[in-house]
Motif scaffolding. Structure first.
Motif, mmCIF file in Angstrom:
data_model
loop_
_atom_site.group_PDB
_atom_site.id
_atom_site.type_symbol
_atom_site.label_atom_id
_atom_site.label_comp_id
_atom_site.label_asym_id
_atom_site.label_seq_id
_atom_site.Cartn_x
_atom_site.Cartn_y
_atom_site.Cartn_z
ATOM 1 N N HIS A 292 0.826 -1.217 0.000
ATOM 2 C CA HIS A 292 0.000 0.000 0.000
ATOM 3 C C HIS A 292 0.861 1.268 0.000
ATOM 4 O O HIS A 292 0.721 2.143 0.861
ATOM 5 C CB HIS A 292 -0.955 -0.001 1.202
ATOM 6 C CG HIS A 292 -2.034 1.039 1.109
ATOM 7 N ND1 HIS A 292 -2.930 1.100 0.066
ATOM 8 C CD2 HIS A 292 -2.350 2.069 1.934
ATOM 9 C CE1 HIS A 292 -3.755 2.116 0.258
ATOM 10 N NE2 HIS A 292 -3.425 2.726 1.375
ATOM 11 N N PHE A 293 1.735 1.363 -0.982
ATOM 12 C CA PHE A 293 2.670 2.488 -1.078
ATOM 13 C C PHE A 293 1.930 3.831 -1.172
ATOM 14 O O PHE A 293 2.433 4.860 -0.724
ATOM 15 C CB PHE A 293 3.567 2.296 -2.301
ATOM 16 C CG PHE A 293 4.704 3.265 -2.399
ATOM 17 C CD1 PHE A 293 5.819 3.131 -1.601
ATOM 18 C CD2 PHE A 293 4.660 4.322 -3.297
ATOM 19 C CE1 PHE A 293 6.876 4.017 -1.681
ATOM 20 C CE2 PHE A 293 5.704 5.227 -3.392
ATOM 21 C CZ PHE A 293 6.819 5.071 -2.583
ATOM 22 N N ARG A 294 0.729 3.797 -1.731
ATOM 23 C CA ARG A 294 -0.034 5.037 -1.878
ATOM 24 C C ARG A 294 -0.242 5.742 -0.537
ATOM 25 O O ARG A 294 -0.337 6.972 -0.467
ATOM 26 C CB ARG A 294 -1.399 4.752 -2.523
ATOM 27 C CG ARG A 294 -2.205 6.030 -2.670
ATOM 28 C CD ARG A 294 -3.558 5.858 -3.281
ATOM 29 N NE ARG A 294 -4.194 7.180 -3.386
ATOM 30 C CZ ARG A 294 -5.380 7.405 -3.915
ATOM 31 N NH1 ARG A 294 -6.078 6.409 -4.409
ATOM 32 N NH2 ARG A 294 -5.872 8.621 -3.960
ATOM 33 N N GLY A 295 -0.302 4.969 0.549
ATOM 34 C CA GLY A 295 -0.573 5.533 1.858
ATOM 35 C C GLY A 295 0.490 6.494 2.365
ATOM 36 O O GLY A 295 0.245 7.252 3.310
ATOM 37 N N ASP A 306 -16.967 3.095 12.757
ATOM 38 C CA ASP A 306 -17.782 2.923 11.552
ATOM 39 C C ASP A 306 -17.765 1.459 11.110
ATOM 40 O O ASP A 306 -16.739 0.772 11.247
ATOM 41 C CB ASP A 306 -17.258 3.805 10.416
ATOM 42 C CG ASP A 306 -17.764 5.238 10.512
ATOM 43 O OD1 ASP A 306 -18.233 5.614 11.603
ATOM 44 O OD2 ASP A 306 -17.661 5.975 9.515
ATOM 45 N N LYS A 307 -18.861 1.013 10.524
ATOM 46 C CA LYS A 307 -18.973 -0.378 10.084
ATOM 47 C C LYS A 307 -18.509 -0.576 8.642
ATOM 48 O O LYS A 307 -18.289 -1.707 8.208
ATOM 49 C CB LYS A 307 -20.422 -0.860 10.219
ATOM 50 C CG LYS A 307 -20.976 -0.764 11.637
ATOM 51 C CD LYS A 307 -20.167 -1.600 12.611
ATOM 52 C CE LYS A 307 -20.765 -1.551 14.012
ATOM 53 N NZ LYS A 307 -19.946 -2.283 15.011
ATOM 54 N N THR A 308 -18.402 0.518 7.887
ATOM 55 C CA THR A 308 -17.912 0.455 6.510
ATOM 56 C C THR A 308 -16.904 1.584 6.297
ATOM 57 O O THR A 308 -16.688 2.417 7.186
ATOM 58 C CB THR A 308 -19.050 0.605 5.475
ATOM 59 O OG1 THR A 308 -19.489 1.974 5.461
ATOM 60 C CG2 THR A 308 -20.214 -0.322 5.787
ATOM 61 N N ALA A 309 -16.328 1.618 5.095
ATOM 62 C CA ALA A 309 -15.332 2.647 4.769
ATOM 63 C C ALA A 309 -15.941 3.839 4.032
ATOM 64 O O ALA A 309 -15.207 4.710 3.556
ATOM 65 C CB ALA A 309 -14.224 2.019 3.925
ATOM 66 N N ILE A 310 -17.245 3.916 3.956
ATOM 67 C CA ILE A 310 -17.913 4.933 3.141
ATOM 68 C C ILE A 310 -17.590 6.355 3.595
ATOM 69 O O ILE A 310 -17.397 7.261 2.774
ATOM 70 C CB ILE A 310 -19.444 4.700 3.148
ATOM 71 C CG1 ILE A 310 -19.795 3.439 2.350
ATOM 72 C CG2 ILE A 310 -20.177 5.902 2.562
ATOM 73 C CD1 ILE A 310 -21.262 3.067 2.382
ATOM 74 N N ASN A 311 -17.495 6.559 4.903
ATOM 75 C CA ASN A 311 -17.346 7.925 5.425
ATOM 76 C C ASN A 311 -15.893 8.372 5.597
ATOM 77 O O ASN A 311 -15.623 9.379 6.254
ATOM 78 C CB ASN A 311 -18.066 8.037 6.780
ATOM 79 C CG ASN A 311 -19.566 7.848 6.642
ATOM 80 O OD1 ASN A 311 -20.181 8.329 5.701
ATOM 81 N ND2 ASN A 311 -20.148 7.120 7.580
ATOM 82 N N GLY A 312 -14.964 7.645 5.019
ATOM 83 C CA GLY A 312 -13.552 8.003 5.146
ATOM 84 C C GLY A 312 -13.176 9.226 4.317
ATOM 85 O O GLY A 312 -13.910 9.646 3.415
ATOM 86 N N THR A 313 -12.025 9.804 4.647
ATOM 87 C CA THR A 313 -11.499 10.947 3.897
ATOM 88 C C THR A 313 -10.008 10.740 3.639
ATOM 89 O O THR A 313 -9.321 10.052 4.403
ATOM 90 C CB THR A 313 -11.678 12.262 4.690
ATOM 91 O OG1 THR A 313 -11.040 12.131 5.969
ATOM 92 C CG2 THR A 313 -13.140 12.597 4.876
ATOM 93 N N TRP A 314 -9.510 11.349 2.567
ATOM 94 C CA TRP A 314 -8.086 11.279 2.255
ATOM 95 C C TRP A 314 -7.337 12.348 3.035
ATOM 96 O O TRP A 314 -7.739 13.509 3.062
ATOM 97 C CB TRP A 314 -7.852 11.482 0.752
ATOM 98 C CG TRP A 314 -8.260 10.304 -0.085
ATOM 99 C CD1 TRP A 314 -9.360 10.201 -0.892
ATOM 100 C CD2 TRP A 314 -7.574 9.056 -0.186
ATOM 101 N NE1 TRP A 314 -9.401 8.967 -1.489
ATOM 102 C CE2 TRP A 314 -8.314 8.237 -1.078
ATOM 103 C CE3 TRP A 314 -6.405 8.539 0.390
ATOM 104 C CZ2 TRP A 314 -7.916 6.944 -1.412
ATOM 105 C CZ3 TRP A 314 -6.013 7.254 0.058
ATOM 106 C CH2 TRP A 314 -6.762 6.466 -0.829
ATOM 107 N N GLU A 315 -6.237 11.942 3.674
ATOM 108 C CA GLU A 315 -5.397 12.854 4.447
ATOM 109 C C GLU A 315 -3.961 12.774 3.919
ATOM 110 O O GLU A 315 -3.552 11.757 3.369
ATOM 111 C CB GLU A 315 -5.418 12.493 5.941
ATOM 112 C CG GLU A 315 -6.811 12.407 6.542
ATOM 113 C CD GLU A 315 -7.522 13.743 6.609
ATOM 114 O OE1 GLU A 315 -6.825 14.784 6.556
ATOM 115 O OE2 GLU A 315 -8.776 13.758 6.699
ATOM 116 N N LYS A 316 -3.202 13.838 4.128
ATOM 117 C CA LYS A 316 -1.845 13.917 3.587
ATOM 118 C C LYS A 316 -0.874 13.074 4.410
ATOM 119 O O LYS A 316 -0.846 13.146 5.634
ATOM 120 C CB LYS A 316 -1.368 15.373 3.563
ATOM 121 C CG LYS A 316 -0.146 15.602 2.686
ATOM 122 C CD LYS A 316 -0.428 15.290 1.233
ATOM 123 C CE LYS A 316 0.823 15.432 0.369
ATOM 124 N NZ LYS A 316 0.646 14.865 -0.975
ATOM 125 N N GLY A 317 -0.053 12.281 3.707
ATOM 126 C CA GLY A 317 0.980 11.469 4.343
ATOM 127 C C GLY A 317 2.332 12.168 4.332
ATOM 128 O O GLY A 317 2.431 13.341 3.934
#
Length: 493
Positions: A292-295, A306-317
């Motif tokens: 998962h290099f993108r992370g 949360d029970k699913t990943a629907i409400n996630g957001t992208w954050e800067k690594g």
């Protein structure tokens, strides 16, 4: 330099004890790779597995899996008897790993070995413990306390030990002294046997490609001992967890549940923990694939609970800064970046800036609706091509399931309308081998022409993964000869 090899997890090796180990069969596999003209053996993470038996959810990012310790070596040393090893139920299916049976038996037999050793007075053991105390002490204590709490994760322990109160740590260290030493003994055996096996592989001209997950498990010594490295609240619970957003493969996304890193803290420490982690990986492997290099460019943050990943957001690594620190500390290291999935321009730039080779998967190439970066004519040399990975179906299983248009496209692309379906895997193997990619890795199941029954993992599912094992019959002399011929033909010897 053009090179090639095979992908096979250690757990998937044949053995008489229910799971692949550092046994004679592992040495035989290395001999086969050498005879077939291969120079690489790619494996999956070697850590002790937790919930779901996934090597990507380990109790420690530095410890090794006790399941892989070769019992026959302990028989040779006179510590165990063959009768004792045979007295346990390891399962009766040589192509299936029954983790329940192995869990019930493996620690019992290894504890017998420990009790007969007087290991505390062994100079090599004590030197090993001293050298690795920076992670080993926490890991051995963590596993011992975890057993004391009937296998519960540290977030369910009493507050004093959950928060590592100094007095409580001393109490548990004294109370569980023998069990702590037992877990250190297991790591001593693991590292001793693994380094012996790796040295044999290197002598045969085989380099080991290891695999490290980007994240660590919440239920791990790493998180318990170093909570400051992660995004945890005052109660030591995650503020958010890792995963992937919804896509065409999964409409609710993937909820991995791993704690996310506090990258600001890592930056404050000049990324010391990450440098230690990568350095220790190169003690185990010759080449390291980072999952998962993108992370490292952007990570997907999902609210905890949360029970699913629907409400996630992208954050800067951390981006390129982390790898500059790695290079300054370790020099030029041989890393493969797992860059699969949708890639933004910033991820592509990060890959270019590091200079690490990315991955190309043939199963992703044949979508008749559009052109694909995974088609071999779009490759550059600095990449690693696979027919598939541990997360894919086998190439034969995949081919049987794709639609007619994609199947027709693959046949036209290879200009081969005459291959019988049951031999189609060789066409894809040859397509990968003759590509311009510097490195080519073929999963063992694809050489053996196996179907979906030999698949190792289906992402976002539980219960049937990580259980496949190669048959003892394995590779015939005729097949090894054919692989060597193809390897030479395509300039990968």
């Amino acid at each position: 330099m053009r090179r090639s090899g095979m992908l096979l997890p250690v757990a998937s090796l044949p053995s008489k004890y229910g799971i692949g180990t550092f046994s004679k069969e592992a040495y035989d596999f290395i001999d086969m790779l050498h005879d077939a003209g291969q120079s690489l053996w790619q494996i999956l993470p070697l850590g002790p597995t937790g919930y779901g038996d996934s090597p990507y959810q380990s109790f420690s990012t530095f410890a090794g899996n006790p399941y892989f310790i070769d019992l026959d070596e302990l028989v040779k040393e006179g510590i165990l008897s063959q009768e004792e090893c045979n007295s346990y139920d390891w399962g009766n299916n040589e192509e299936y790993i029954n983790y329940e049976k192995i869990y019930s038996s493996r620690f019992k037999i290894l504890y017998k070995a420990y009790k007969r050793n007087d290991i505390g007075n062994n100079k090599k053991f004590n030197a090993f413990c001293h050298k690795n105390r920076w992670w080993l002490d926490d890991y051995a204590l963590y596993m011992s306390i975890k057993n004391f709490y009937d296998g519960k994760s540290w977030i369910e322990w009493d507050k004093d030990i959950r928060e590592r109160n100094e007095d409580s740590l001393l109490i548990y260290e004294n109370k569980l002294r023998e069990e702590v030493e037992f877990y250190k003994y297991l790591q001593y055996l693991f590292y001793q046997q693994w380094h012996k096996l790796k040295a044999y592989a290197n002598k045969k001209g085989i380099s080991i490609i290891g695999d490290i997950p980007i994240y660590v498990s919440l239920d791990s010594a790493d998180t318990w001992a170093n909570p400051e490295l992660f995004q945890l609240n005052k109660e030591c619970l995650p503020k958010a967890v890792a995963g992937c957003p919804p896509d065409s493969f999964c409409e609710t996304g993937q909820l991995w549940g791993n704690p996310l890193y506090d990258w600001e803290y890592h930056k404050f420490t000049d990324y010391k923990w990450w440098i230690q982690r990568i350095e220790s990986s190169f003690d185990l492997y010759d080449i390291v694939r980072i999952d998962h290099f993108r992370g490292f460019d952007e990570y997907y943050s999902i609210p905890y609970g949360d029970k699913t990943a629907i409400n996630g957001t992208w954050e800067k690594g951390p981006g390129m800064e982390l790898f500059k620190y790695v290079k300054d500390a370790l020099g030029e290291v041989d890393i493969i970046a797992e860059d699969l999935g949708f890639l933004t321009d910033s991820v592509k730039k990060l890959l270019d800036d590091t200079g690490y080779p990315g991955m190309k998967i043939l199963q992703f190439a044949f979508d008749s609706r559009e052109d694909s970066d995974y088609l071999p004519h779009n490759y550059n040399r600095n990449c690693v091509v696979y027919t598939g990975t541990h997360d894919n179906n086998t190439i034969y299983g995949w081919y049987k399931e794709i639609n007619k248009e994609d199947k027709r496209m693959s046949i036209n692309y290879m200009n081969n309308k005459y291959t019988r379906d049951n031999a189609i895997h060789w066409d894809f193997i040859c397509l990968a081998m003759r590509s311009v990619a510097d490195t080519c890795i073929i999963p063992v199941q694809d050489y053996l022409g196996l179907g979906k029954e030999a698949r190792i993992n289906v992402p976002s599912t539980l219960g049937k993964n990580w259980t496949w094992r190669m048959s003892k019959k394995g590779f015939s002399k005729k097949m090894v000869k054919k692989i060597k011929m193809l390897t030479k033909l395509y300039g990968r010897m």
